[in-house]
Write a protein that holds these residues in place. Structure first.
Motif, PDB file in Angstrom:
ATOM      1  N   TYR A 267      14.303 -49.619  37.593  1.00  0.00           N
ATOM      2  CA  TYR A 267      12.967 -50.131  37.913  1.00  0.00           C
ATOM      3  C   TYR A 267      12.673 -51.429  37.159  1.00  0.00           C
ATOM      4  O   TYR A 267      12.072 -52.363  37.703  1.00  0.00           O
ATOM      5  N   LEU A 268      13.100 -51.495  35.910  1.00  0.00           N
ATOM      6  CA  LEU A 268      12.747 -52.631  35.058  1.00  0.00           C
ATOM      7  C   LEU A 268      13.550 -53.890  35.379  1.00  0.00           C
ATOM      8  O   LEU A 268      13.290 -54.949  34.802  1.00  0.00           O
ATOM      9  N   GLN A 269      14.505 -53.776  36.291  1.00  0.00           N
ATOM     10  CA  GLN A 269      15.186 -54.983  36.740  1.00  0.00           C
ATOM     11  C   GLN A 269      14.212 -55.918  37.463  1.00  0.00           C
ATOM     12  O   GLN A 269      14.431 -57.124  37.547  1.00  0.00           O
ATOM     13  N   ASN A 270      13.135 -55.332  37.973  1.00  0.00           N
ATOM     14  CA  ASN A 270      12.054 -56.122  38.552  1.00  0.00           C
ATOM     15  C   ASN A 270      11.095 -56.496  37.422  1.00  0.00           C
ATOM     16  O   ASN A 270      10.387 -55.654  36.888  1.00  0.00           O
ATOM     17  N   GLU A 271      11.073 -57.759  37.048  1.00  0.00           N
ATOM     18  CA  GLU A 271      10.270 -58.207  35.915  1.00  0.00           C
ATOM     19  C   GLU A 271       8.773 -58.031  36.143  1.00  0.00           C
ATOM     20  O   GLU A 271       7.985 -58.057  35.197  1.00  0.00           O
ATOM     21  N   LYS A 272       8.366 -57.849  37.402  1.00  0.00           N
ATOM     22  CA  LYS A 272       6.940 -57.742  37.711  1.00  0.00           C
ATOM     23  C   LYS A 272       6.397 -56.317  37.549  1.00  0.00           C
ATOM     24  O   LYS A 272       5.190 -56.103  37.597  1.00  0.00           O
ATOM     25  N   ILE A 273       7.292 -55.357  37.393  1.00  0.00           N
ATOM     26  CA  ILE A 273       6.854 -53.971  37.213  1.00  0.00           C
ATOM     27  C   ILE A 273       6.152 -53.833  35.865  1.00  0.00           C
ATOM     28  O   ILE A 273       6.706 -54.187  34.826  1.00  0.00           O
ATOM     29  N   ASP A 274       4.916 -53.314  35.876  1.00  0.00           N
ATOM     30  CA  ASP A 274       4.194 -53.128  34.622  1.00  0.00           C
ATOM     31  C   ASP A 274       4.067 -51.643  34.292  1.00  0.00           C
ATOM     32  O   ASP A 274       4.517 -50.775  35.044  1.00  0.00           O
ATOM     33  N   ILE A 275       3.426 -51.352  33.171  1.00  0.00           N
ATOM     34  CA  ILE A 275       3.351 -49.980  32.675  1.00  0.00           C
ATOM     35  C   ILE A 275       2.568 -49.071  33.617  1.00  0.00           C
ATOM     36  O   ILE A 275       2.890 -47.892  33.782  1.00  0.00           O
ATOM     37  N   GLN A 276       1.533 -49.617  34.280  1.00  0.00           N
ATOM     38  CA  GLN A 276       0.742 -48.809  35.218  1.00  0.00           C
ATOM     39  C   GLN A 276       1.563 -48.441  36.455  1.00  0.00           C
ATOM     40  O   GLN A 276       1.451 -47.328  36.978  1.00  0.00           O
ATOM     41  N   GLN A 277       2.395 -49.363  36.912  1.00  0.00           N
ATOM     42  CA  GLN A 277       3.260 -49.050  38.053  1.00  0.00           C
ATOM     43  C   GLN A 277       4.321 -48.024  37.678  1.00  0.00           C
ATOM     44  O   GLN A 277       4.669 -47.158  38.483  1.00  0.00           O
ATOM     45  N   LEU A 278       4.807 -48.102  36.441  1.00  0.00           N
ATOM     46  CA  LEU A 278       5.758 -47.083  35.973  1.00  0.00           C
ATOM     47  C   LEU A 278       5.098 -45.706  35.953  1.00  0.00           C
ATOM     48  O   LEU A 278       5.737 -44.698  36.265  1.00  0.00           O
ATOM     49  N   GLN A 279       3.825 -45.667  35.604  1.00  0.00           N
ATOM     50  CA  GLN A 279       3.090 -44.400  35.606  1.00  0.00           C
ATOM     51  C   GLN A 279       3.109 -43.769  36.990  1.00  0.00           C
ATOM     52  O   GLN A 279       3.331 -42.554  37.132  1.00  0.00           O
ATOM     53  N   MET A 280       2.905 -44.561  38.019  1.00  0.00           N
ATOM     54  CA  MET A 280       2.930 -44.043  39.388  1.00  0.00           C
ATOM     55  C   MET A 280       4.342 -43.622  39.799  1.00  0.00           C
ATOM     56  O   MET A 280       4.533 -42.591  40.442  1.00  0.00           O
ATOM     57  N   MET A 281       5.325 -44.405  39.412  1.00  0.00           N
ATOM     58  CA  MET A 281       6.708 -44.120  39.800  1.00  0.00           C
ATOM     59  C   MET A 281       7.222 -42.822  39.181  1.00  0.00           C
ATOM     60  O   MET A 281       8.044 -42.119  39.771  1.00  0.00           O
ATOM     61  N   PHE A 282       6.736 -42.504  37.976  1.00  0.00           N
ATOM     62  CA  PHE A 282       7.198 -41.294  37.282  1.00  0.00           C
ATOM     63  C   PHE A 282       6.138 -40.194  37.265  1.00  0.00           C
ATOM     64  O   PHE A 282       6.180 -39.294  36.422  1.00  0.00           O
ATOM     65  N   SER A 283       5.212 -40.235  38.208  1.00  0.00           N
ATOM     66  CA  SER A 283       4.080 -39.296  38.192  1.00  0.00           C
ATOM     67  C   SER A 283       4.494 -37.828  38.314  1.00  0.00           C
ATOM     68  O   SER A 283       3.780 -36.932  37.854  1.00  0.00           O
ATOM     69  N   ASN A 284       5.634 -37.556  38.926  1.00  0.00           N
ATOM     70  CA  ASN A 284       6.074 -36.161  39.107  1.00  0.00           C
ATOM     71  C   ASN A 284       7.043 -35.697  38.030  1.00  0.00           C
ATOM     72  O   ASN A 284       7.451 -34.532  38.027  1.00  0.00           O
ATOM     73  N   MET A 285       7.408 -36.579  37.117  1.00  0.00           N
ATOM     74  CA  MET A 285       8.463 -36.258  36.155  1.00  0.00           C
ATOM     75  C   MET A 285       8.064 -35.132  35.192  1.00  0.00           C
ATOM     76  O   MET A 285       8.780 -34.124  35.067  1.00  0.00           O
ATOM     77  N   LEU A 286       6.939 -35.266  34.514  1.00  0.00           N
ATOM     78  CA  LEU A 286       6.541 -34.254  33.525  1.00  0.00           C
ATOM     79  C   LEU A 286       6.160 -32.922  34.162  1.00  0.00           C
ATOM     80  O   LEU A 286       6.520 -31.864  33.626  1.00  0.00           O
ATOM     81  N   PRO A 287       5.434 -32.912  35.303  1.00  0.00           N
ATOM     82  CA  PRO A 287       5.176 -31.620  35.954  1.00  0.00           C
ATOM     83  C   PRO A 287       6.454 -30.860  36.303  1.00  0.00           C
ATOM     84  O   PRO A 287       6.506 -29.634  36.189  1.00  0.00           O
ATOM     85  N   LYS A 288       7.503 -31.568  36.706  1.00  0.00           N
ATOM     86  CA  LYS A 288       8.783 -30.918  37.012  1.00  0.00           C
ATOM     87  C   LYS A 288       9.381 -30.275  35.770  1.00  0.00           C
ATOM     88  O   LYS A 288       9.975 -29.191  35.834  1.00  0.00           O
ATOM     89  N   VAL A 289       9.240 -30.953  34.630  1.00  0.00           N
ATOM     90  CA  VAL A 289       9.763 -30.409  33.374  1.00  0.00           C
ATOM     91  C   VAL A 289       9.041 -29.108  33.021  1.00  0.00           C
ATOM     92  O   VAL A 289       9.667 -28.111  32.652  1.00  0.00           O
TER      93      VAL A 289
END
Length: 352
Positions: A267-289
């Motif tokens: 994801y971070l290969q795109n320099e325009k991705i910010d922390i809020q967009q990362l939040q959306m991209m990983f929104s299901n990660m912790l619930p799965k854990v």
């Protein structure tokens, strides 16, 4: 409603506008480079609790005064080892592109978990690193030993103090980031947890130190003046828990990204991705854990919620409740506050 006290993040204090305040501090502690348990100097009640099996930490006997004496030569050796440790991290982080473009001091906020991942991997590769620094070829190169680590060691060759090339000096100090899996955390994150000696800093903190760098003076993130721990907690990129047996308090960060960062790196290969967009991209990660073992997470939450960030605490409660509602159609909802479910929630569980 829950009667369990919650951690306030951030809670400014006099030292930093990025500080993270945790309640209920306990005595100071030390850590071992070979143990995954917390070690505290015990009171009588702590010793009794440990004997009874109620203490998740490892209690060690209090040292005599003679054992605590540090000579000037000892202090100089420790400082040399700690200085070299952070020189290795800096060279590796530079090779890995973790710093803000144009800076050699500020790390990118969106790459915070990558910084902890690589620091913990370098700790795991400490024996190989010692061998390379001593000019001994490695018989086998472990998969986690990234080419950037080898290049970093080459970069700092001229800075190496031969007297500091000892594992205890380089990696035995508490400032070193390491994988850490205490018994009380759920199994699903035991391979994805790091121990941070204290709260990292942001660009508005005054963290100048005399002598060797410290965790807080080295791990500085450009966050716009926001607490770096708060970003992980609020953006649901990991669970954050204070460890109150250290002074100042240490932190556990639990995130699947720490074990496998390839998706974040992609994801971070795109320099325009910010922390809020990362939040959306990983929104299901912790619930799965949490879904892997909701009962274990519920037990963990009940015993440690007062030391969790507000975002972490809320995410665990929500995921546990959802997992239990879906588990069995006729199973009453589980109250994360330790209270019996009311009739409405029981009916909702039965209808789910």
């Amino acid at each position: 409603s829950s009667s369990t006290p919650q951690v306030s993040i951030p809670a400014p204090n006099l030292e930093s506008n990025c500080a993270m305040e945790i309640s209920n501090p306990l005595p100071e502690a030390a850590i071992s480079t070979t143990s995954n348990e917390l070690m505290t100097t015990p009171s009588k009640s702590q010793t009794q609790a440990a004997v009874a099996g109620d203490n998740p930490g490892m209690v060690t006997p209090e040292k005599s005064k003679s054992e605590n004496i540090v000579t000037p030569a000892d202090a100089a050796e420790r400082e040399a080892g700690q200085t070299l440790y952070f020189a290795i991290l800096k060279a590796a982080f530079t090779r890995l592109g973790l710093y803000v473009p144009g800076s050699t001091e500020l790390l990118e906020a969106r790459k915070q978990l990558l910084a902890y991942h690589h620091a913990s991997r370098i700790f795991q590769c400490r024996k190989e690193i010692i061998a390379v620094l001593r000019g001994t070829p490695m018989e086998t190169v472990p998969p986690m030993f990234r080419p950037e680590y080898a290049a970093a060691l080459e970069d700092i060759k001229a800075q190496v103090n031969p007297d500091a090339i000892r594992e205890k000096l380089l990696f035995g100090h508490p400032e070193a980031v390491r994988d850490f899996a205490p018994k009380f955390i759920p199994e699903s994150v035991k391979k994805a947890t790091v121990l941070l000696r204290e709260n990292p800093s942001c660009e508005t903190d005054d963290v100048k130190v005399a002598g060797a760098p410290t965790f807080r003076s080295f791990f500085r993130f450009k966050t716009g003046g926001k607490n770096p721990m708060q970003q992980i907690d609020e953006c649901a990129l990991g669970f954050v828990q204070a460890v109150n047996s250290f002074k100042p308090w240490a932190f556990l960060v639990m995130s699947p990204i720490l074990a496998e960062p390839s998706q974040l790196e992609s994801y971070l290969q795109n320099e325009k991705i910010d922390i809020q967009q990362l939040q959306m991209m990983f929104s299901n990660m912790l619930p799965k854990v949490v879904k892997e073992d909701p009962d274990a997470w519920l037990a963990y939450w009940k015993s440690h919620s007062q030391f969790l960030g507000m975002g972490s605490s809320g995410a665990i409660k929500k995921a546990v409740a959802k997992a239990h509602l879906k588990a069995k159609p006729n199973r009453p909802a589980v109250s994360t506050a330790g209270e019996a479910p009311n009739k409405a929630t029981a009916a909702a569980a039965a209808a789910a």
